[in-house]
Design an enzyme around this catalytic site. Structure first.
Site, short mmCIF file in Angstrom:
data_model
loop_
_atom_site.label_atom_id
_atom_site.label_comp_id
_atom_site.label_asym_id
_atom_site.label_seq_id
_atom_site.Cartn_x
_atom_site.Cartn_y
_atom_site.Cartn_z
N ASP A 1 0.86 -1.18 0.00
CA ASP A 1 0.00 0.00 0.00
C ASP A 1 0.90 1.23 0.00
OD1 ASP A 1 -2.26 1.55 0.14
OD2 ASP A 1 -2.49 1.36 2.30
N ASP B 1 -4.41 -2.47 5.17
CA ASP B 1 -4.92 -1.98 6.45
C ASP B 1 -6.45 -2.01 6.55
OD1 ASP B 1 -5.55 0.02 4.68
OD2 ASP B 1 -4.39 1.59 5.68
N ASP C 1 -8.75 -5.24 2.15
CA ASP C 1 -7.45 -5.88 1.95
C ASP C 1 -7.41 -7.31 2.50
OD1 ASP C 1 -6.23 -3.61 0.81
OD2 ASP C 1 -5.96 -2.74 2.79
#
Length: 904
Positions: A343, A625, A629
């Protein structure tokens, strides 16, 4: 004072609703549980219920006692051979030898038990750092609470991203949806609403219950806990599950297979030795002794303990660097990671957003705050205040909430807008929460004159697709200019995160039927913000690429924004290849693997990417997070969740949690994972040739028809002392310089590589030839058998000491770092060996005799020769090495090996 209603036969006050909770309405349930919808339980009452009802945890089965864990240490093929050897020596009346063998086995079991206990305590402490927390109302005040402290009657607050910690009946719900796939198998989130349901309602249709183990994907609500722990639906499923053991790691499986093969080989060789001895005329009793000696000598007793200690040290070292390992397989898998899908926000960047540019009424403002506000500029800033879940600063504390939303509040405050006053003047009456699938959020507000106005913010391409007009600088509305899309893209190319803002007129107070976003929007402008990179992240990305690990960025940003950031981080040698979610859907798999940046991706696309890379043979680490995900985190070889910003479901799905949300910690964890595997190989390279040589010395003596150069008790002395005081010191070796300049270790690579086999064979030959030559020479020089055996034992010990220093690095002449454990172990080992040779009691127990000065010089000379030959092997073979031992840098211009394989 609350007075609980009398308990019905089907229910019990303050414990759990025993009648199906879904058939009760909220008021009845509140009464039955003796709680309060607004104030919840008092702290004293909740504590009392915790004592009476137990904690909110699932039964884990009967804990294994310390005695049970102690006997579990004996479950190893190598230990079985040792126990058999001890039984044979005992049956032959060799009490001392048998006692020493039992002592070796016992010492190994004690070391394993202590290490296992330390590891369990460490993991328990680490688990506390990432345990699930819930928001609950106690004494009328919302607080955060560890999930295990929930009790029936608690009033919990639910919002998107939360993991539901107990079965709870809904009291209120606002666009609340929950993913119940873990419980029911239904993939689509379920819309939840309060209200009683018929008793016969199936589990998947109980819309008024939030079940333990499920995840809130949208909206918010309040609920009262009706069942905890084993009493939940998840608890009922847990009771039906069969007990499963601790998952084994690939390395553990390889070691187990190696131990079995080695044990079979040792036993077979012992049988062959026994038969050869009988054919040569030896007595059966003598051959039993010789076979046992050979078997005991060849068994690497310290291997299981060394592996467990190396893994535990790896866990501790990772924790010190901010990587909390939730699943031990991660320790060994990290070392072979070939791709990291990361990310951007908060991982590569600081997650401290700051508005730098505002575009309103076709006018661009490089934002510094202050100055007069044109109508369009004010409306753009106001939209950012109202369509916002963050809490504004109150003079004593800073704004709190999502970093993007707090940045919008800060920009408005710098322009002179009072967020609290603006919100009070226009109370919110409806909201369409942000979801990654639609990339926008909308709210409806009522002004003082009763008029409803809608405000919306989101990704420019999503918002512009619904806009039919735009606000001019003077506040009037005109047609949407085609240049607005180009404006957003130009901001994105500067590496800025761009949000578009719009207004609309809702048809009524409920503006979002079926959760659909509104159409007929009026664009009021853009706000672009900057999230600076973490200082260590740029260097960490470069280190990963030098280590042969591809880094792919996955972000919710606009494609051009992502491209600019990818350039800053040098994710590719040239121009980074970027695909957006819409493009990914029509891109073939072979092309997808070569993409550097994925923008505007959906959860399904993240999962597709991980699956594709794994199918191509890559070992994938995936960071995340959010709720969206979780599937990819679970699928990845290493799921990495953010400890600070991550949702509970992301942490639960992950193998490792980053305490500081920093990409540099991932690189540090990979580094530690490689060091763990290195140290295991170092121990094997040290112990296997010495054990093999001990067995071969006995075999050669029988084949040649000479006396045994070492007795069983002497072989056990060598194994018992050197494994503990020398070999285990290698578990504490610091990581080597250049460890991140290697290619990743192939996941299917065998433990016994060609380099390792050659080293084992070379050192074994040296020890066998040297010790046998010394034994024979001593006998020829007139020494007694006891004296000859004493020097043979000492040659083995000191050769192992010398070889230990060579094994501190398997292909470098100078080890990296300082290891006081090695020096301390060597000092103790020398003292012990001197004592066995020069103390009368030890002479009697181990059948030894003191050495002369000349004998000591011979011992030291052979030890030095062992070290020099091992070092010469490094020099001769180092240029040909590849794989995990290679330190050769990549060719210029190819900082990482090609991880995208050609089609076919």
């Amino acid at each position: 004072m609350r007075v609980p209603a009398p308990a019905r036969p089907a229910e019990r006050v303050g414990t759990a609703v025993r009648a199906p909770a879904h058939e009760l309405d909220a008021a009845e349930t509140i009464t039955l549980l003796g709680t309060d919808e607004q104030a919840g339980l008092t702290e004293a009452e909740a504590t009392s219920r915790n004592v009476h009802n137990g904690l909110n945890v699932l039964p884990t089965g009967r804990a294994t006692s310390a005695l049970g864990r102690f006997f579990r240490q004996f479950k190893d093929p190598l230990v079985y051979v040792l126990l058999a050897s001890a039984a044979v020596t005992l049956s032959l009346g060799q009490l001392v030898d048998s006692s020493v063998i039992f002592a070796v086995v016992l010492l190994n079991a004690v070391v394993g038990l202590l290490q296992e206990s330390r590891a369990e305590h460490a993991l328990t402490a680490l688990a506390g750092m990432v345990s699930t927390e819930v928001r609950v109302v106690r004494d009328g005040v919302p607080i955060r609470l560890r999930a295990e402290n929930l009790t029936t009657g608690d009033v919990v607050l639910l919002r998107a991203g939360d993991k539901v910690a107990a079965d709870a009946l809904l009291l209120s719900a606002h666009t609340l949806q929950i993913d119940e796939s873990a419980l029911t198998g239904e993939a689509a989130p379920v819309t939840k609403l309060p209200g009683a349901l018929p008793r016969a309602t199936a589990l998947a249709d109980r819309r008024n219950i939030a079940h333990a183990g499920t995840v809130v994907t949208r909206g918010e609500g309040t609920a009262v806990v009706v069942a905890i722990g084993a009493g939940t639906e998840l608890g009922l499923i847990n009771q039906l599950m069969t007990a499963t053991g601790v998952p084994t790691t690939p390395l553990t499986r390889k070691l187990s297979g190696f131990s079995r093969r080695l044990s079979v080989g040792i036993v077979a060789l012992a049988v062959v030795l026994f038969v050869i001895g009988l054919l040569r005329g030896y007595r059966a009793g003598e051959m039993f002794t010789a076979a046992v000696t050979m078997a005991v000598g060849a068994i690497p007793e310290g291997l299981p303990a060394a592996v467990s200690i190396v893994l535990a040290i790896g866990v501790v070292r990772m924790a010190r660097r901010g990587a909390i390992v939730r699943r031990l397989p991660s320790v060994e898998t990290l070392g072979s990671t070939t791709v990291i899908c990361t990310d951007k926000t908060g991982t590569l960047t600081t997650n401290r957003m700051t508005v730098t540019t505002v575009v309103a009424g076709d006018r661009t403002h490089e934002w510094t705050g202050g100055g007069p506000l044109a109508p369009a500029l004010r409306e753009c800033l106001l939209t950012g205040v109202l369509c916002n879940e963050a809490q504004p600063a109150d003079g004593t504390t800073a704004a709190t909430g999502d970093p993007t939303e707090t940045a919008l509040l800060t920009a408005a405050r710098e322009a002179g807008l009072d967020a609290g006053a603006e919100r009070s003047a226009r109370p919110r009456v409806d909201v369409l929460p942000f979801e990654s699938g639609r990339n926008l959020m909308a709210t409806v507000h009522r002004s003082a004159d009763g008029r409803l106005t809608g405000y919306l913010k989101g990704a420019p391409e999503k918002v512009l697709a619904r806009c039919h007009g735009q606000l001019r600088e003077d506040g009037t509305v005109g047609p949407l200019a085609e240049s607005q899309r180009e404006t957003a893209e130009a901001l994105a190319r500067r590496g800025l995160r761009v949000l578009a803002f719009a207004t609309f007129t809702p048809a009524g107070a409920t503006a979002f039927p079926a959760g659909a976003p509104p159409d007929e929007l009026t664009l009021v402008g853009f706000q672009a913000m900057h999230d600076p990179p973490r200082p260590a992240a740029v260097a960490s990305v470069a280190a990963c690429r030098r280590a042969g690990i591809a880094v792919k960025m996955i972000t919710g940003d606009h494609g051009e924004t992502a491209r600019a950031i990818a350039r800053n981080f040098a994710l590719a040698d040239g121009e980074p290849v970027v695909l957006t979610g819409a493009e990914i859907a029509v891109t073939p798999d072979d092309t997808l693997a070569g993409v550097d940046v994925f923008a505007r991706v959906s959860p399904e696309q993240k999962l597709r990417l991980v699956t594709l890379l794994q199918q191509r043979g890559d070992v994938v680490a995936m960071t995340g997070d959010g709720v969206n995900d979780a599937p990819a985190l679970r699928k990845a070889d290493i799921g990495v969740a953010m400890g600070r910003s991550g949702t509970e479901v992301a942490k639960e799905a992950a193998d490792m949690v980053l305490a500081n949300d920093d990409f540099a910690t991932i690189e540090a964890a990979v580094e530690e994972g490689r060091a763990v595997f290195d140290n295991i190989r170092k121990f094997m390279a040290w112990t296997l040739p010495t054990n093999l040589a001990e067995g071969l010395v006995i075999l050669v003596a029988i084949v040649l028809g000479t006396q045994l150069p070492m007795l069983p008790v002497q072989v056990l002395w060598i194994n018992m002392t050197t494994a503990v005081f020398l070999g285990l010191a290698l578990a504490f070796e610091p990581k080597e310089a250049g460890i991140m300049a290697r290619r990743p270790r192939p996941p299917g690579q065998a433990l016994m590589t060609a380099d390792l086999l050659r080293r084992i064979a070379l050192v074994s030959v040296i020890l066998v030839a040297g010790s046998f030559a010394v034994f024979t020479w001593q006998l020829g020089a007139g020494a007694s058998v006891t004296e000859a055996r004493s020097i043979t034992v000492t040659v083995f010990v000191f050769a192992q000491i010398a070889y230990l220093f060579s094994c501190r690095s398997l292909d470098r002449f100078r080890p990296t770092g300082w290891n006081p454990w090695v020096l301390g172990g060597v000092a103790v080992m020398i003292a012990l060996q001197v004592s066995i040779l020069h103390l009368p009691l030890m002479n009697e127990l181990f059948h030894t005799a003191p050495l002369t000065v000349g004998s000591w010089l011979l011992v030291l000379g052979l030890a030095a020769m062992t070290f020099l030959v091992a070092e010469l092997d490094k020099f001769l073979w180092r240029p040909r090495r590849r794989g995990p031992g290679s330190r050769r840098p990549f060719e210029k211009g190819t900082s990482a090996p090609a991880l995208v394989r050609p089609a076919g």
